[in-house]
Design a protein around this motif. Structure first.
Motif, PDB file in Angstrom:
ATOM      1  N   PHE A  12       0.849  -1.194   0.000  1.00  0.00           N
ATOM      2  CA  PHE A  12       0.000   0.000   0.000  1.00  0.00           C
ATOM      3  C   PHE A  12       0.881   1.239   0.000  1.00  0.00           C
ATOM      4  O   PHE A  12       2.042   1.179   0.397  1.00  0.00           O
ATOM      5  N   ASP A  13       0.325   2.330  -0.481  1.00  0.00           N
ATOM      6  CA  ASP A  13       1.003   3.620  -0.395  1.00  0.00           C
ATOM      7  C   ASP A  13       0.660   4.220   0.961  1.00  0.00           C
ATOM      8  O   ASP A  13      -0.518   4.469   1.251  1.00  0.00           O
ATOM      9  N   HIS A  14       1.681   4.416   1.801  1.00  0.00           N
ATOM     10  CA  HIS A  14       1.453   4.928   3.156  1.00  0.00           C
ATOM     11  C   HIS A  14       1.018   6.393   3.078  1.00  0.00           C
ATOM     12  O   HIS A  14       1.736   7.229   2.533  1.00  0.00           O
ATOM     13  N   LEU A  26       3.462   9.058   4.029  1.00  0.00           N
ATOM     14  CA  LEU A  26       4.753   9.074   3.324  1.00  0.00           C
ATOM     15  C   LEU A  26       4.594   9.330   1.824  1.00  0.00           C
ATOM     16  O   LEU A  26       5.511   9.079   1.047  1.00  0.00           O
ATOM     17  N   LEU A  27       3.437   9.840   1.419  1.00  0.00           N
ATOM     18  CA  LEU A  27       3.162  10.006  -0.011  1.00  0.00           C
ATOM     19  C   LEU A  27       4.150  10.937  -0.711  1.00  0.00           C
ATOM     20  O   LEU A  27       4.397  10.791  -1.910  1.00  0.00           O
ATOM     21  N   GLN A  28       4.740  11.877   0.037  1.00  0.00           N
ATOM     22  CA  GLN A  28       5.701  12.807  -0.567  1.00  0.00           C
ATOM     23  C   GLN A  28       7.102  12.224  -0.654  1.00  0.00           C
ATOM     24  O   GLN A  28       8.012  12.857  -1.178  1.00  0.00           O
ATOM     25  N   CYS A  50       4.719   0.670   0.853  1.00  0.00           N
ATOM     26  CA  CYS A  50       4.838  -0.066   2.111  1.00  0.00           C
ATOM     27  C   CYS A  50       4.167  -1.434   2.036  1.00  0.00           C
ATOM     28  O   CYS A  50       3.365  -1.702   1.129  1.00  0.00           O
ATOM     29  N   LEU A  51       4.503  -2.265   3.009  1.00  0.00           N
ATOM     30  CA  LEU A  51       3.933  -3.597   3.141  1.00  0.00           C
ATOM     31  C   LEU A  51       3.091  -3.659   4.411  1.00  0.00           C
ATOM     32  O   LEU A  51       3.477  -3.084   5.437  1.00  0.00           O
ATOM     33  N   LEU A  52       1.977  -4.370   4.344  1.00  0.00           N
ATOM     34  CA  LEU A  52       1.138  -4.632   5.513  1.00  0.00           C
ATOM     35  C   LEU A  52       1.213  -6.125   5.807  1.00  0.00           C
ATOM     36  O   LEU A  52       0.939  -6.953   4.937  1.00  0.00           O
ATOM     37  N   TYR A  53       1.611  -6.438   7.042  1.00  0.00           N
ATOM     38  CA  TYR A  53       1.608  -7.818   7.545  1.00  0.00           C
ATOM     39  C   TYR A  53       0.622  -7.881   8.697  1.00  0.00           C
ATOM     40  O   TYR A  53       0.335  -6.872   9.335  1.00  0.00           O
ATOM     41  N   GLU A  54       0.099  -9.080   8.969  1.00  0.00           N
ATOM     42  CA  GLU A  54      -0.776  -9.232  10.132  1.00  0.00           C
ATOM     43  C   GLU A  54      -0.657 -10.639  10.700  1.00  0.00           C
ATOM     44  O   GLU A  54      -0.141 -11.552  10.048  1.00  0.00           O
TER      45      GLU A  54
END
Length: 182
Positions: free
Chosen positions: A159-161, A164-166, A173-177
């Protein structure tokens, strides 16, 4: 070992506790290392570190978890933080509880992040009955992603955090769960 510190829980080599005022300067030293902060957009100032510690103290008081101050039990040395914290930036997976870590560089490559993160997952699932814990990292932060895998987390998506888009280097980024096995 410094017996004046009240550990909420311990792992084999680490003690997890709420923050004390003496930690601010030590955490600011950790935060001032460009290698430690490689995957962050900036190096926090002493004032920002103090505000972070105060937020963690309040969160612990309210919810019984935070990014805990962590000491090496062998000698009582402060090594950084490992713990759980609320994430509430704008996304389809927040609000959520995140697991994270930031250790002083001299304590890297000793297995502390993995050991500590496993202890925090156990605390979050067994003591707090959390249903799910997430972790995020910039895609280029392979070391953090490796810890996520070692502690049993599963990649959900890229995903685009939104915060932190700039920053073209960090926004992907990565999402883990991981879900409560109980």
């Amino acid at each position: 070992m410094n017996n004046t510190k009240n550990y909420i829980f311990t792992s084999e080599r680490l003690g997890f506790r709420n923050w004390i005022s003496e930690d601010v300067e030590q955490m600011a030293q950790v935060n001032s290392n460009p290698n430690v902060m490689e995957f962050f957009p900036s190096i926090p100032t002493l004032e920002q570190t103090k505000a972070f510690v105060e937020r963690m103290q309040k969160q612990f008081s309210d919810k019984k978890y935070c990014y805990f101050a962590v000491d090496a039990l062998q000698n009582g040395t402060f090594i950084g933080f490992i713990g759980l914290s609320d994430k509430d930036f704008e996304s389809d997976f927040t609000p959520s509880v995140d697991i994270g870590w930031r250790l002083s560089e001299e304590h890297w490559y000793k297995g502390y992040a993995t050991e500590g993160a496993k202890a925090c997952l156990k605390y979050g699932f067994e003591k707090l009955n959390l249903e799910k814990i997430i972790a995020t990292t910039p895609k280029i932060n392979l070391k953090s992603e490796e810890v996520m895998k070692k502690i049993g987390m599963v990649k959900v998506k890229n995903f685009d955090h939104p915060l932190l888009l700039q920053d073209n280097r960090l926004k992907d980024c990565l999402l883990y769960e991981i879900t409560n096995p109980g």
